[in-house]
Design a protein around this motif. Structure first.
Motif, PDB file in Angstrom:
ATOM      1  N   ALA A  76       0.833  -1.204   0.000  1.00 53.62           N
ATOM      2  CA  ALA A  76       0.000   0.000   0.000  1.00 53.62           C
ATOM      3  C   ALA A  76       0.869   1.256   0.000  1.00 53.62           C
ATOM      4  CB  ALA A  76      -0.939   0.004   1.201  1.00 53.62           C
ATOM      5  N   GLY A  80       1.223   2.841  -3.517  1.00 55.82           N
ATOM      6  CA  GLY A  80       0.471   4.083  -3.360  1.00 55.82           C
ATOM      7  C   GLY A  80       1.284   5.297  -3.771  1.00 55.82           C
ATOM      8  N   SER A  96      -2.531  -7.078  -1.496  1.00 60.21           N
ATOM      9  CA  SER A  96      -2.373  -6.704  -0.088  1.00 60.21           C
ATOM     10  C   SER A  96      -2.805  -7.903   0.731  1.00 60.21           C
ATOM     11  CB  SER A  96      -3.234  -5.483   0.245  1.00 60.21           C
ATOM     12  OG  SER A  96      -3.253  -5.247   1.645  1.00 60.21           O
ATOM     13  N   ILE A 105      -5.970   0.591  -3.130  1.00 57.43           N
ATOM     14  CA  ILE A 105      -4.941   0.608  -4.173  1.00 57.43           C
ATOM     15  C   ILE A 105      -5.594   0.584  -5.549  1.00 57.43           C
ATOM     16  CG2 ILE A 105      -2.994  -0.649  -5.177  1.00 57.43           C
ATOM     17  CD1 ILE A 105      -2.397  -1.740  -2.366  1.00 57.43           C
ATOM     18  N   GLN A 108      -7.253   3.897  -6.234  1.00 54.34           N
ATOM     19  CA  GLN A 108      -6.255   4.933  -6.481  1.00 54.34           C
ATOM     20  C   GLN A 108      -5.761   4.869  -7.927  1.00 54.34           C
ATOM     21  OE1 GLN A 108      -2.998   4.806  -3.693  1.00 54.34           O
ATOM     22  NE2 GLN A 108      -2.141   6.750  -4.370  1.00 54.34           N
TER      23      GLN A 108
END
Length: 346
Positions: A76, A80, A96, A105, A108
């Motif tokens: 992450a 990220g 994850s 994630i 995003q």
């Protein structure tokens, strides 16, 4: 073909192979490798003519895409940062160890408008591709994945370490159908988490998949067996041997098999030995020798150029993690039931 500048974050057991392959792909420039172990990063950087950094953030201004092969608990944070910088990302499986974190994630990446691929490399295994082609939407499938203890990936249990592969494969093999029930058992052996586990998934159509994993096994094996309308397909995902067993004309159009016993002089041993050939034919499928990891990274690079969807994207990886979480919940529930005192009859 447009050239892409890439970096690899984490050059351990898997990341070093990402670096090697990416450095050799046409139209790809390996700009940097990142690892807290500067000696390891320096060795890889020297091998492939790029620079070594301690943190991939130091190289983000120089690259278009980043392959993240760091430990699961860092995904992450590392992925990220790359996504926030607008970079295409491939994250090694599992995306994850936490479903909510994985969803963030994936979201995003969508918000950033970049490509997110997840390293479920078995989807690119030519032996598995042959199983899908020969037995789509099976009635029943069985997966086994066992190996000696590798003393790595100890931040997760066998479900996230090994079974996550087969949960994703099973979901794909059954056409992304909804799973309606899960039964599971698991046990620790060398660690405090489950090192061996088994799970049964029942899909909406009634299809069933049984999955077995063990990371403390004397030998290694990765196999798939699928039962469908056109027979049974078995695949060894390591040796890539794929066998397809199906009915012969003698079985589908001839007299019932057991009518062969009507002859008082029937030789049962000979009949047994003739089953495969007389009633069931065996075909060994031709399987490509293509390297699965190279195919996966090439697919990711192609999607980065075209904006296409990777074979295993964030949504597919999240779905596999949701199944993993369900399996772990059932393992915990089974352990709780086993520990409950037995009520004696009055």
């Amino acid at each position: 073909m447009s050239s892409l500048n890439v970096a690899v974050a984490g050059v351990g057991a898997l990341g070093r192979h990402h670096a090697r392959i990416l450095a050799g792909l046409d139209g790809v420039n390996l700009v940097a490798v990142a690892d807290r172990d500067q000696a390891a990063a320096g060795k890889i950087a020297s091998d492939y003519g790029c620079r070594a950094v301690a943190d991939v953030r130091e190289a983000l201004d120089e690259v278009d895409a980043v392959s993240v092969a760091t430990p699961t608990f860092t995904h992450a944070d590392v992925a990220g940062a790359c996504l926030q910088a607008g970079k295409h990302v491939l994250v090694e499986k599992p995306l994850s160890s936490d479903v909510r974190e994985a969803e963030q994630i994936a979201l995003q990446a969508k918000n950033a408008g970049v490509v997110l691929a997840v390293g479920h490399v078995e989807r690119f295994n030519p032996a598995f591709e042959e199983v899908v082609a020969r037995c789509p939407r099976p009635r029943y499938a069985r997966f086994e994945r066992v190996s000696p203890f590798a003393f790595r990936s100890v931040d997760v249990g066998a479900v996230h370490d090994l079974m996550i592969h087969d949960l994703e494969l099973a979901r794909h093999l059954f056409g992304e159908e909804e799973v309606v029930s899960v039964q599971a058992l698991g046990t620790p052996i060398l660690t405090e988490m489950e090192d061996a586990a088994t799970a049964r998934l029942t899909f909406e159509s009634g299809g069933v998949a049984d999955l077995t994993v063990n990371r403390v096994n004397p030998t290694a094996a990765r196999t798939v067996q699928a039962f469908g309308e056109d027979g049974v397909v078995t695949a060894d995902l390591t040796t890539r041997q794929v066998l397809h067993y199906s009915a012969t004309a003698a079985l589908t159009h001839g007299p019932p098999v057991l009518s062969a016993l009507d002859d008082p002089a029937a030789d049962r041993a000979a009949l047994r030995d003739s089953v495969f050939g007389r009633w069931i034919k065996t075909e060994e499928a031709p399987v490509s020798s293509r390297d699965a990891l190279t195919a996966e990274l090439s697919d990711w690079m192609s999607c980065c150029r075209s904006g296409g969807t990777p074979r295993v994207d964030g949504d597919a990886a999240v779905a596999a993690l949701e199944l993993a979480e369900w399996v772990l919940e059932e393992i915990a529930a089974s352990a709780k039931r086993a520990a409950a005192p037995v009520r004696k009859a009055a």
